[in-house]
Design an enzyme around this catalytic site. Structure first.
Site, short mmCIF file in Angstrom:
data_model
loop_
_atom_site.label_atom_id
_atom_site.label_comp_id
_atom_site.label_asym_id
_atom_site.label_seq_id
_atom_site.Cartn_x
_atom_site.Cartn_y
_atom_site.Cartn_z
N SER A 149 -1.51 33.52 17.87
CA SER A 149 -2.92 33.93 17.92
C SER A 149 -2.95 35.44 17.76
O SER A 149 -1.96 36.13 18.08
CB SER A 149 -3.54 33.54 19.26
N TYR A 164 -3.16 33.08 28.53
CA TYR A 164 -3.18 32.73 27.10
C TYR A 164 -2.48 33.81 26.28
O TYR A 164 -1.58 33.51 25.48
CB TYR A 164 -4.63 32.55 26.63
#
Length: 260
Positions: A149, A164
């Site tokens: 990401s 995350y």
């Protein structure tokens, strides 16, 4: 071999985790269109059924679905056992499954929630890489693609909890480390770092906060969110002979989001 022939995956078998919808499904479609036999995994049987039905509208497509909840390490190990016994060899592994699912500030984040997000984004990728990627070593050819990401490189302003970003950042470095170890075996290991894409999960966020779509789009130089199908060609490149001299790379696909 012509340039286009380098993208041909006929005779290759690919496993895409989280392949029943969103970015995973689009990558599965891309590899299938290039000739690969495709195995997709997901937690929801209905989503897997729909994905298989949509892909098999093309008579030339070969797709198999396996249900597995990869947020649980024991399920990741079970999946590997099933795949190695019933669907080997795997030539291409895309560790796509992952997510955030919580938005709890670090100071309030329970250890069990932290561990669950780490397992979802990182531990399962380690297990599948170890087992399915490790089985590529004797064959001296393989492609592993980890879906990280942009939050592996940049902490999201609106995010909380930071599990995350931590897990995706670790996944990016895991990509580089394994790439260095396995290059000698003819296995490339790369990562894609997507920015904002209009996946089902993000559409749900937009449904709860409609202004979110415009706020994010205005922060991207291209002025829009990514379309899920736009990740497919990049995945195909990394899965094919076209990328034979690329390993250990983290390729950002974000419409220029990190430029501003």
């Amino acid at each position: 071999m012509s340039v286009l022939d380098r993208f041909n995956l006929t005779g290759r078998r690919a496993l895409i985790t989280g392949g029943s919808r969103g970015l995973g499904l689009e990558m599965a479609r891309a590899l299938s269109e290039a000739g690969a036999e495709v195995i997709i995994t997901g937690t929801n049987e209905e989503n897997l059924r729909r994905a298989c039905e949509s892909m098999t509208l093309d008579a030339s497509c070969s797709v198999t679905a396996i249900q597995a909840d990869l947020s649980k390490p024991e399920e990741a190990e079970r999946l590997c056992d099933v795949v190695l016994k019933e669907h080997a060899p795997i030539d291409i592994l895309i560790n796509n499954v992952g997510g955030r699912r919580i938005n709890t500030p670090t100071e309030d984040l329970a250890l069990e929630d932290w561990q669950r997000i780490i397992d979802l984004n990182l531990t399962q990728a380690f297990i599948l890489t170890k087992c399915l990627g490790g089985a590529m070593i004797p064959r001296k050819w393989g492609r592993i693609i980890n879906i990280a990401s942009i939050n592996a490189l940049w902490p999201g302003k609106a995010m909380r909890g930071r599990s995350y970003e931590a897990s995706k950042g670790a996944l990016a470095m895991f990509t580089k480390a394994v790439a260095a170890d396995w290059a000698v075996h003819g296995i490339t290991v790369n990562a894609i770092a997507p920015g904002p894409f209009l996946t089902d999960a993000n559409r749900r966020w937009i449904g709860e906060k409609p202004e979110f779509e415009g706020e994010v789009a205005s922060s991207i130089p291209m002025g829009r969110w990514g379309r899920p199908e736009e990740i497919g060609p990049l995945a195909l490149y990394l899965a094919s002979e076209a990328s034979s001299f690329m390993t250990g790379s983290v390729l950002v696909l974000d419409g220029g989001k990190l430029l501003w």
